[in-house]
Design an enzyme around this catalytic site. Sequence first.
Site, PDB file in Angstrom:
ATOM      1  N   ASP A  75     -21.209  53.926-149.563  1.00  0.00           N
ATOM      2  CA  ASP A  75     -20.853  55.159-148.877  1.00  0.00           C
ATOM      3  C   ASP A  75     -19.412  55.103-148.380  1.00  0.00           C
ATOM      4  O   ASP A  75     -18.934  54.054-147.931  1.00  0.00           O
ATOM      5  CB  ASP A  75     -21.797  55.363-147.687  1.00  0.00           C
TER       6      ASP A  75
ATOM      7  N   GLU B  44     -18.834  55.914-153.598  1.00  0.00           N
ATOM      8  CA  GLU B  44     -18.471  57.284-153.271  1.00  0.00           C
ATOM      9  C   GLU B  44     -16.996  57.294-152.895  1.00  0.00           C
ATOM     10  O   GLU B  44     -16.617  56.871-151.810  1.00  0.00           O
ATOM     11  CB  GLU B  44     -19.306  57.809-152.106  1.00  0.00           C
TER      12      GLU B  44
END
Length: 438
Positions: A205, A230
Amino acid sequence: MAKRIASMSSLLLIALLCLSSHLAQAQVLFQGFNWESWKKQGGWYNFLHGHVDDIAATGVTHVWLPPPSHSVAPQGYMPGRLYDLDASKYGTGAELRSLIAAFHSKGIKCVADIVINHRCADYKDSRGIYCIFEGGTPDSRLDWGPDMICSDDTQYSNGRGHRDTGADFGAAPDIDHLNTRVQTELSDWLNWLKSDVGFDGWRLDFAKGYSAAVAKTYVDNTDPSFVVAEIWSNMRYDGNGEPSWNQDGDRQELVNWAQAVGGPASAFDFTTKGELQAAVQGELWRMKDGNGKAPGMIGWLPEKAVTFIDNHDTGSTQNSWPFPSDKVMQGYAYILTHPGVPCIFYDHVFDWNLKQEISTLAAVRSRNEIHPGSKLKILAAEGDVYVAMIDDKVITKIGTRYDVGNLIPSDFHVVAHGNNYCIWEKSGLRVPAGRHHY
């Protein structure tokens, strides 16, 4: 006789090696949650456990599960006590382990959503600032203080840490990933998620929050079989608010990260998503760059690109950058037949009732052994039509144009079609040769 047995054994070994090589390449990721999943009565892990067979039937090889630990925010993206799995709003640690075991029984690997850029503290220090962290165990693992916060995160830091190696995250303390204790204890936690909980890989993330060198440290220390980051890159836009045709700078950022981290590291192909969701609105000329290749990361480094239509951020109830809802299946027709590793979103399969259409496309991918590095030849990319051949075995058409002329060879046959998309392959249901209208 002995020679024949040895020869047969050698052939069997070669066949198994080829099969294992293919299976390693033929990956389809499934995002097994959305922004509201934590609210599920009875727990999300238990609910998803009841749908393992349905998910396996779509042909996926990996499932991405939500952040597993205690979190200040219910979705899991403001983590605190990392070892405390029972405090998750998605269910207990035992339920998570049972879910992972169920996926493993179907041959599906499980990817944990890893949120390590920032972390929420349990207690205030003498300054009255929340910067005293608890790890969630009786011992001192992950029990940190302000020394483990980046020095330039002045809201929380005591100034003793290293400067941040990536982008700032204002809502919680940015962790100092150059601190050797931080690196050691986070690596130990990740390895615990593998060995004790059962996870196989990581979704990183907000990977822009720390450098590729930091990410490489954690990847090298934990040896995951699958990693996707990400990195929500910033696309270029023209004065009219439309995405620029040339997004080389955007995709270069993704390529640079994947190459710097190395190993199994890949990145979500935000460039392809941005180009594709603009292209399906009558601008399919966008889907070919100046060199005749795909315009996203898959045009440059497809083996390390994870393509997707929407996720819990861009779609779901956040809806921050959604794909046009009436054209979602055109998007899946593209990513499920093209190079890269396609990611299927939970909402589209279950909430939108697109399971059958998506499964049919995934079956085409599997049957024709389309893999991340498959060969792509773009046959047409004009405003109302896009046609491409993949590995000389599959042809994909998306767009409103009814007549694609003689672009489809006579030995290709329709195997899937829907609203403004059609797929042909060299085997399957035979249709008359000649001009094709879909």
